[in-house]
Design an enzyme around this catalytic site. Structure first.
Site, mmCIF file in Angstrom:
data_model
loop_
_atom_site.group_PDB
_atom_site.id
_atom_site.type_symbol
_atom_site.label_atom_id
_atom_site.label_comp_id
_atom_site.label_asym_id
_atom_site.label_seq_id
_atom_site.Cartn_x
_atom_site.Cartn_y
_atom_site.Cartn_z
ATOM 1 C CG ASP A 392 -2.153 0.811 1.341
ATOM 2 O OD1 ASP A 392 -2.255 1.573 0.002
ATOM 3 O OD2 ASP A 392 -2.915 1.092 1.990
ATOM 4 C CD GLU A 395 -0.554 6.602 -2.601
ATOM 5 O OE1 GLU A 395 -1.200 5.867 -3.131
ATOM 6 O OE2 GLU A 395 -0.328 6.637 -1.235
ATOM 7 C CG ASP A 459 -8.209 3.298 -0.037
ATOM 8 O OD1 ASP A 459 -7.956 2.002 -0.226
ATOM 9 O OD2 ASP A 459 -7.371 4.140 0.880
#
Length: 667
Positions: A392, A395, A459
């Protein structure tokens, strides 16, 4: 193959004897400027302000040839052009005093543009201007009013923000044109893509960097050339195609009970993804994770034994990790004491706020820290018995941080997802597990396509909204394919829940049936699992899971062949209609897709719908549910819950036709 001819101070680049570009003395080649961006980050979202000096236009003053390249002498500096097969490389030289470059590419008024990484609300980017900058999916500073409306129950699926207000996890300075060429820039800085003008595309990069144009006779050839430049994903492990990877959390007993419920209902279970294997934290946002990459023995007692037990019946167990560290836990203490974390300007560990809690980031530019994190994943995840994981984030690198390497964080920010993917790929390869283990990433930039084994669409909201819900993952997967990343999938039924936004039974079933006709079936319980419909909510939901898993397993030979083709040719498994049909409707269609070459999927994403209006390109199609044949054009088909609007080409292989004819989707 590209060819060149220089004559009378004119350089002509042609392909198949058709001129593509003419460079003439006296014409504008590039523009440059000096600029300075300021960035304000809020939970991975960025507010960017740019200050720039007036542009300096650079004109061609002379054209010469040196060995295998042409030199365009400009009013300042030079532009070198190299031809290699069907790819042109442009390298600006002696322009180091500038940090802004403007590239002008001729455009046609009817041209369509796709790519730029992963885009959720639009597919054709023509008419838009936007930043190419890795971030969270949405800009938190501009959507607070929209989020408030959703929290109060306004989830109108037709409402959308203007495109320039969006951000994306996977941003890449690459686009694909309907004129059968690609553009790619080597910049790692922010870029601005401007496709608003009818006669030209304007590409601004916040650094002076080389760029490429690549061509092909068809879109498959264009993608082959693009991925020859950027890299391709390897083939996936065989077990990935064997059914439904259940998303489960909450502990060992809950995991085993849900697996039993699924198996008893006839679901073909090939994996269990337990994101909280390392523990969880309860926040105002919901049930989140404890980012300490060690087995939580209290939440998951006897997990090693259960992994072996599940493996023996063909069920793999997957986990979760990211490049952050929970500051309350032991691994952070080790990283802190050894100087392994990204620093702030005062030399302290830079703590980034994630929803409601702060976390530290491992500095991937520090070789010692990089190898330390690799060792943790090898020992605590692979040696522990996990067969894959969600890799995950990526960013959140702040632009005002201090890196071990001394790199400018503004130039390193976009590269962070690719570095994170590279770390995970090296872990798998060095463990001798490539082809056995699958990790999937959500963030990306140039290089991610070379290192990651799979993307997922991040998400998404647990609704039918065009902005963030079920339909948004379709242009997301299509745009990834057009950017050269060919393997992607979405969380079944989404992730994000807040206020009155809850996952319904209908949403779960529609998403499940869509993902049966996608590359990977993988569930997610979401950020608030207790208030959302889950895989064993009732007999109807279990039944749709069983049907979808059987379909997905039946498609295994077809999917494996498509994945192999992507590894060899760079042509993604999820493909736009226009790849094979030169029709205006195909260029504009963003909510249908081709699964491989021969299956057309038109997901139902309107709440309460019983039918689906589908656009079928000019070909011969068989509606899998009714076995009825259709030609090209629009058609309305029955599509009650559990029966997606899916078609197979009549000219598909006998093997695929038999698989599809054997599917029982009768009403």
């Amino acid at each position: 193959m590209l060819t060149s001819e220089q004559k009378n101070n004119v350089l002509t680049i042609s392909r198949n004897n058709v001129p593509l570009f003419r460079f003439t003395c006296g014409e504008l080649a590039l523009s440059t400027a000096l600029g300075r961006c300021s960035y304000k980050m809020n939970r991975g979202s960025f507010n960017i302000k740019d200050t720039i000096t007036p542009k300096t236009d650079l004109f061609i003053s002379d054209i010469t040839q040196e060995e295998n390249k042409f030199i365009l002498k400009l009013t300042e500096g030079k532009l070198e052009i190299e031809l290699s097969g069907d790819i042109l490389k442009f390298t600006p030289v002696e322009l180091d005093k500038y940090n802004r470059m403007f590239i002008y590419i001729p455009a046609d008024k009817n041209e369509h543009i796709y790519g730029a990484g992963e885009t959720f609300s639009e597919f054709d980017l023509r008419g838009n201007k936007f930043n190419v900058w890795v971030a969270e999916h949405q800009n938190m500073s501009v959507i607070s009013k929209k989020l408030l409306k959703i929290a109060l129950g306004d989830t109108d699926s037709e409402k959308k923000m203007s495109f320039e207000k969006y951000e994306t996890y996977y941003a890449q300075p690459t686009f694909l044109s309907s004129k059968k060429y690609f553009f790619h820039s080597d910049t790692t800085a922010r870029a601005v893509f401007d496709f608003k003008a009818k006669e030209k595309h304007i590409i601004e990069t916040d650094s002076i960097a080389s760029y490429y144009l690549g061509f092909g006779d068809d879109f498959e050839e264009v993608l082959f050339n693009l991925t020859s430049l950027l890299g391709r994903q390897p083939e996936l492990p065989d077990w990935v195609f064997d059914g439904y990877i259940l998303g489960i959390q909450g502990g060992t007993d809950i995991m085993m009970n849900k697996v039993k419920n699924a198996l008893d209902a006839g679901i073909k279970v090939n994996g269990v993804w337990i994101q909280d294997w390392e523990g969880r934290r309860i926040t105002a946002a919901g049930k989140q994770l404890m980012w300490n990459w060690e087995h939580d023995k209290e939440l998951y007692p006897s997990l090693p034994e259960k992994i072996k037990e599940l493996n023996e019946i063909g069920i793999k167990v997957l986990g979760y990790c990211n490049p952050f560290l929970a500051i309350e836990k032991p691994l952070y203490k080790i990283a802190h004491n050894n100087g392994y974390c990204v620093k702030d300007i005062n030399g302290n560990d830079y703590l980034v706020k994630i929803t409601t809690f702060p976390a530290a980031m491992v500095d991937l530019t520090n070789p010692e820290a990089y190898n330390w994190l690799k060792g943790i994943i090898k020992t605590n995840m692979i040696d522990f018995g996990l067969s894959g994981w969600m890799a995950d984030f990526g960013e959140y690198l702040p632009t005002d941080c201090v890196l071990f390497s001394g790199e400018d964080a503004q130039l390193a920010h976009n590269t962070w997802p690719a570095r994170w993917a590279k770390l995970n790929r090296e872990v798998v390869e060095e463990s001798g597990k490539l082809g056995e283990i699958m990790f999937f990433t959500r963030s990306g930039f140039t290089g991610t396509g070379r290192y990651s084994t799979m993307m997922w669409n991040g998400d998404n909201h647990v609704d039918f909204s065009l902005d963030n819900g079920l339909p948004s993952v379709i242009p997301a997967m299509l745009s990834l394919t057009c950017s050269g990343f060919g393997l992607s999938h979405s969380d079944i039924a989404g992730y994000t829940t807040f206020g009155k936004l809850r996952r319904s039974k209908e949403l779960y079933m529609r998403w499940c049936e869509m993902n049966a006709f996608s590359l990977v079936m993988r569930g997610h319980e979401g950020i608030n699992p207790d208030i959302n419909v889950q895989l064993d909510y009732d007999n109807d939901v279990l039944a749709i899971g069983a049907e979808a898993s059987r379909i997905h397993l039946a498609l295994k030979p077809y999917l494996k062949e498509a994945v192999k083709y992507n590894a060899e040719k760079g042509v993604g498994v999820i493909r736009p209609l226009f790849f094979y049909y030169d029709e205006e409707e195909a260029y504009n269609e963003k909510y249908e897709y081709l699964l491989g070459r021969d299956i057309l999927v038109a997901p139902v994403f309107e709440a309460g719908a019983k039918t689906k209006r589908v656009y079928l390109p000019n070909d011969n199609w068989i509606h899998i549910a009714s076995k009825r044949e259709y030609g090209g054009g629009y058609a309305v088909v029955e599509a009650p819950l559990g029966h997606p609007a899916v078609f197979v080409r009549k000219e598909a292989s006998k093997e695929l036709l038999q698989i599809c004819m054997d599917m029982d989707l009768s009403y």
